[in-house]
Write a protein that holds these residues in place. Structure first.
Motif, PDB file in Angstrom:
ATOM      1  N   PRO A   1      -2.935  -5.458   4.809  1.00  0.00           N
ATOM      2  CA  PRO A   1      -4.191  -4.694   4.794  1.00  0.00           C
ATOM      3  C   PRO A   1      -5.407  -5.578   5.060  1.00  0.00           C
TER       4      PRO A   1
ATOM      5  N   THR B   1      -8.630  -1.273   8.922  1.00  0.00           N
ATOM      6  CA  THR B   1      -7.304  -1.730   9.273  1.00  0.00           C
ATOM      7  C   THR B   1      -6.418  -1.695   8.039  1.00  0.00           C
ATOM      8  N   SER B   2      -5.433  -0.831   8.060  1.00  0.00           N
ATOM      9  CA  SER B   2      -4.529  -0.723   6.918  1.00  0.00           C
ATOM     10  C   SER B   2      -3.315  -1.616   7.152  1.00  0.00           C
TER      11      SER B   2
ATOM     12  N   GLN C   1       0.846  -1.192   0.000  1.00  0.00           N
ATOM     13  CA  GLN C   1       0.000   0.000   0.000  1.00  0.00           C
ATOM     14  C   GLN C   1       0.883   1.245   0.000  1.00  0.00           C
TER      15      GLN C   1
ATOM     16  N   ASP D   1     -10.703  -0.829  -1.192  1.00  0.00           N
ATOM     17  CA  ASP D   1     -10.577  -1.583   0.070  1.00  0.00           C
ATOM     18  C   ASP D   1     -11.846  -1.450   0.899  1.00  0.00           C
TER      19      ASP D   1
ATOM     20  N   TYR E   1       2.716   2.936   8.002  1.00  0.00           N
ATOM     21  CA  TYR E   1       1.303   2.580   7.847  1.00  0.00           C
ATOM     22  C   TYR E   1       0.818   2.943   6.451  1.00  0.00           C
ATOM     23  N   GLY E   2      -0.130   2.158   5.920  1.00  0.00           N
ATOM     24  CA  GLY E   2      -0.571   2.342   4.547  1.00  0.00           C
ATOM     25  C   GLY E   2      -1.894   3.081   4.429  1.00  0.00           C
ATOM     26  N   TRP E   3      -2.156   3.530   3.198  1.00  0.00           N
ATOM     27  CA  TRP E   3      -3.446   4.147   2.853  1.00  0.00           C
ATOM     28  C   TRP E   3      -4.399   3.066   2.375  1.00  0.00           C
ATOM     29  N   ASN E   4      -5.588   3.039   2.911  1.00  0.00           N
ATOM     30  CA  ASN E   4      -6.643   2.198   2.352  1.00  0.00           C
ATOM     31  C   ASN E   4      -7.306   2.934   1.205  1.00  0.00           C
TER      32      ASN E   4
ATOM     33  N   ARG F   1       0.886   6.034   4.258  1.00  0.00           N
ATOM     34  CA  ARG F   1       0.041   7.062   4.870  1.00  0.00           C
ATOM     35  C   ARG F   1       0.770   7.789   5.988  1.00  0.00           C
TER      36      ARG F   1
END
Length: 542
Positions: free
Chosen positions: A345, A326-327, A290, A317, A310-313, A293
């Motif tokens: 993810p 929950t990313s 991802q 998604d 941490y990632g972007w949803n 973020r």
């Protein structure tokens, strides 16, 4: 409260006992549940409400969008992370946590940094993505402090009263489940009731309206009450946790750590510069699949520091996963660069139990399905709110026609109490909600504890509505409070224009759908209040 009679349970059979339970369980909790449902319904759109309540950000967002549309270059992620780290090192070197949001999922947008201040408050600042300097730092207008739409979220689940409020909401939710089950048992014609509405029939009309909205959204009401209890289950059933872990902050941290399967890093006391963050961000993005973020550094400047990426949803998604909130996440040792933990993810920390709880949370907080699902929740929430309100009104409408003497010599005084609470809980709360938006525009921007002042206006208006409901006759109180509600709602765009210069046409032209939606939604509530007032005036004239 849609009962053909309210005899004591000993005077009838099983269905009569359920009718008695439905009436009294529903009545004593209906005012609180009305407030919980109304604020929960508004909380579905907490982000658009927050957007409307922070007009200082509108110009920044419009400028960023214009730059993006023109293709103007902005700094890349590595430079943004370096600027964010430099800002934190210069202004908040002793903070135990630095949180950097370098860009949106496409690599542009805002650059923001967050930390916990000395009071453990979560605070942040926005940096210029072209220069790295703080925006509004001595130039232009400071952004107003506000809780925005999150006020409705907090009130919905804990009444702004912490653990005590959470328990009160939990007890009321249990009472709601009891009222729902007893209501289903009471009704012999639950399917027929759905298609039955007889207007202008007094008590019968209120009963039909109560039945229709209840039957229409019954699965939603069960789901929202049940998931609301489950996601706070460890708070409502603390005995196993207390027996195993004990009490106090250390015990709570150990419980959370073991539940999530992750231990908090421990500071070593040995100094170590924060490493360059971009290599960690790139590796994290590759492992979780991802875009980045946020980058979070625990114990920055210490040899025991941990770096979390941490990632972007994405929108897809949210459409295909129930636990979309929950990313992905990857944690590294800052000292060695070793990968300590990976969460893909949609997965949840702590195994199947936490995954189930995450899914329940997603169901309750509508983190899936995008805008269509949010609107469905909003409409079902309004129906649930109407169910609570119509039940409370039905109780007293029935007794206006026939005094049932449930409280002996005090019956008349109890009926008067119920009448006043109905007005304050239904019309008074609605006034407080829109008054909160007025306060956002009228409370001076630079005043200290400004966010608290907005909340004080909310509660002061509600308390004033309660006093007014007691000192005025019920019919007058309904008319006056509905009139005040209609005026506050319909004039909100005017006060917004007078205080910020923004208006509906400007919002439409710049495609600011969030601000436009908030103001049109409030005006729709105002028209509904005006229609109810007109109905009461015509009824009083007959």
């Amino acid at each position: 409260m849609s009962t053909p009679a309210t005899k004591a349970p000993s005077q009838g059979g099983f269905r009569q006992a359920q009718a008695w339970l439905h009436t009294w369980c529903g009545l004593w909790f209906s005012w609180l549940l009305f407030a919980v449902f109304l604020t929960g319904t508004l909380a579905v759109f907490d982000e658009p409400i927050t957007h409307w309540m922070t007009p200082e950000h509108h110009a920044e967002e419009a400028a960023a969008a214009a730059k993006k549309e023109k293709g103007e270059p902005t700094a890349d992620r590595a430079q943004r992370l370096a600027w964010g780290m430099a800002y934190m090192a210069r202004h908040h070197p002793g903070a135990p946590m630095w949180e950097l949001w370098p860009s949106d999922a496409q690599g542009g947008g805002e650059l923001r940094v967050f930390w916990f201040d000395a009071n453990r408050e979560y605070v942040g600042v926005t940096l210029d993505p072209v220069t790295g300097k703080p925006l509004n730092d001595g130039a232009g207008h400071a952004a107003r402090a506000t809780q925005g739409g999150h006020h409705f979220v907090d009130f919905h689940y804990e009444l702004h009263a912490g653990t005590v409020g959470l328990w009160i909401i939990g007890i009321a939710t249990m009472a709601m489940l009891v009222a729902l089950v007893s209501g289903v048992i009471t009704h012999k014609r639950i399917f027929k009731d759905f298609f039955t509405f007889r207007p202008k029939k007094g008590q019968r009309s209120w009963l039909d309206a109560h039945n229709a909205v209840a039957v229409l959204t019954l699965p939603f009401q069960f789901m929202i009450a049940y998931t609301g209890l489950v996601i706070s289950g460890t708070s409502f059933m603390p005995a196993p946790k207390v027996l195993h872990y004990g009490t106090g902050p250390a015990a709570q941290m150990r419980f959370v750590s073991e539940l999530s399967g992750s231990e908090n890093p421990v500071a070593t006391g040995r100094a170590m510069p924060v490493p360059v963050l971009e290599p960690f961000a790139a590796r994290g993005q590759e492992r979780m699949g991802q875009p980045v973020r946020a980058v979070v550094i625990d114990h920055p400047g210490d040899a025991g520091a941990r770096i979390g990426v941490y990632g972007w949803n994405g929108d897809d998604d949210a459409l295909r996963r129930l636990s979309a909130a929950t990313s992905g996440m990857v944690q590294f040792s800052a000292a060695t660069g070793e990968v300590q933990r990976v969460r893909l993810p949609g997965a949840a920390d702590g195994g199947a139990a936490m995954t189930a709880q995450s899914a329940m949370g997603g169901l309750h907080m509508v983190t899936f399905g995008g805008w269509p699902m949010k609107w469905l929740y909003f409409l079902c929430g309004l129906a649930g709110t109407a169910m609570m309100g119509s039940g409370a009104v039905l109780f007293i409408v029935k007794r206006r026609q026939k005094h049932l003497g449930e409280f002996g010599g005090a019956t008349a005084r109890v009926y008067r109490l119920v009448e006043a609470l109905n007005v304050a809980a239904i019309a008074g709360l609605a006034i407080a909600c829109v008054g909160y938006l007025w306060a956002n525009r009228l409370v001076p921007v630079g005043i200290g504890h400004r966010a608290d002042r907005e909340l004080q206006v909310f509660f002061a208006l509600w308390a004033l509505a309660l006093v007014h409901a007691f000192v005025r006759q019920p019919a007058r109180a309904w008319r006056e409070q509905l009139g005040a509600l209609a005026a506050l709602c319909l004039l909100l765009p005017v006060v917004n224009f007078l205080t910020t210069g923004d208006h509906l046409l400007a919002q439409l032209l710049r495609s600011d759908w969030e601000s436009l939606g908030v103001e049109l939604g409030v005006m729709a509530f105002g028209l509904a209040a005006l229609g109810a007032l007109r109905h009461l005036l015509r009824k009083g004239a007959r």
